[in-house]
Design a protein around this motif. Structure first.
Motif, short mmCIF file in Angstrom:
data_model
loop_
_atom_site.label_atom_id
_atom_site.label_comp_id
_atom_site.label_asym_id
_atom_site.label_seq_id
_atom_site.Cartn_x
_atom_site.Cartn_y
_atom_site.Cartn_z
N GLU A 80 41.64 39.29 35.78
CA GLU A 80 41.25 38.79 37.10
C GLU A 80 39.93 38.01 37.06
OE1 GLU A 80 43.85 42.42 37.88
OE2 GLU A 80 42.25 41.91 36.48
N ARG A 120 51.42 42.43 42.14
CA ARG A 120 50.25 42.78 42.95
C ARG A 120 49.04 41.94 42.56
NH1 ARG A 120 45.99 45.09 41.78
NH2 ARG A 120 46.74 46.02 39.85
N ASP A 124 47.12 39.12 44.90
CA ASP A 124 45.68 39.26 45.16
C ASP A 124 44.91 38.04 44.67
OD1 ASP A 124 46.12 41.77 46.27
OD2 ASP A 124 45.34 42.89 44.54
N ARG A 127 45.66 34.93 46.89
CA ARG A 127 44.93 35.00 48.16
C ARG A 127 43.47 34.62 47.96
NH1 ARG A 127 47.92 40.39 50.15
NH2 ARG A 127 49.53 39.37 51.38
N TRP A 128 42.87 35.20 46.92
CA TRP A 128 41.47 34.91 46.62
C TRP A 128 41.29 33.42 46.33
CZ3 TRP A 128 38.77 32.71 42.70
CH2 TRP A 128 37.39 32.86 42.73
#
Length: 151
Positions: A80, A120, A124, A127-128
């Protein structure tokens, strides 16, 4: 009438990357795209675009280890921070080159890993990235995810 952009990662491969902008303009293209700009400073790319009166239509976020077979980071658990740093880098390039679109590359799913976890992480991260890119006045896009399971 359709408008075509020259993909400088695929076309004019007999000359260096920065010289491909000149070749695209000479061939009559008004727009260009490419996989990744990160081997060259944003200002160098912006200068070639301006000199040739070209528009950059799209490029990809940092792909991870391309030579090692990686094709993006957005859906890879544990990556991430690397993905998000890559989005910030892409924003710098997009703003310098006036490129409106940044493709957020999902990546290839490792064999044997739980796909729910990847889904997931992907959601995430998207969206970020969408919020981050929109905050810079740009648009994040995705392309269909390829799968090894399709014959």
């Amino acid at each position: 009438m359709p408008k075509f952009a020259a993909n400088l990662s695929m076309m004019f491969q007999d000359i260096g990357f920065l010289d491909r902008f000149d070749a695209a303009a000479r061939a009559g293209f008004k727009g260009v795209e490419f996989l990744f700009p990160y081997d060259h400073p944003p200002a160098a790319i912006a200068e070639r675009l301006e000199r040739n009166r070209l528009t950059l239509t799209l490029f990809n976020t940092v792909p991870g280890d391309w030579a090692g077979g990686e094709r993006g980071l957005a859906a890879l658990p544990g990556r991430e921070r690397e993905f998000r740093d890559g989005v910030d880098t892409a924003i710098l390039y997009a703003k310098a080159t006036r490129c409106p679109l940044v493709h957020t590359m999902a990546g290839l799913w490792p064999e044997g890993r739980d796909k729910d976890e990847g889904e997931r992480v992907y959601i995430d991260n998207l969206r970020w990235a969408a919020d981050r890119v929109a905050g810079a006045g740009l648009t994040a896009v995705i392309e269909p995810i390829n799968t090894r399971d399709i014959p």
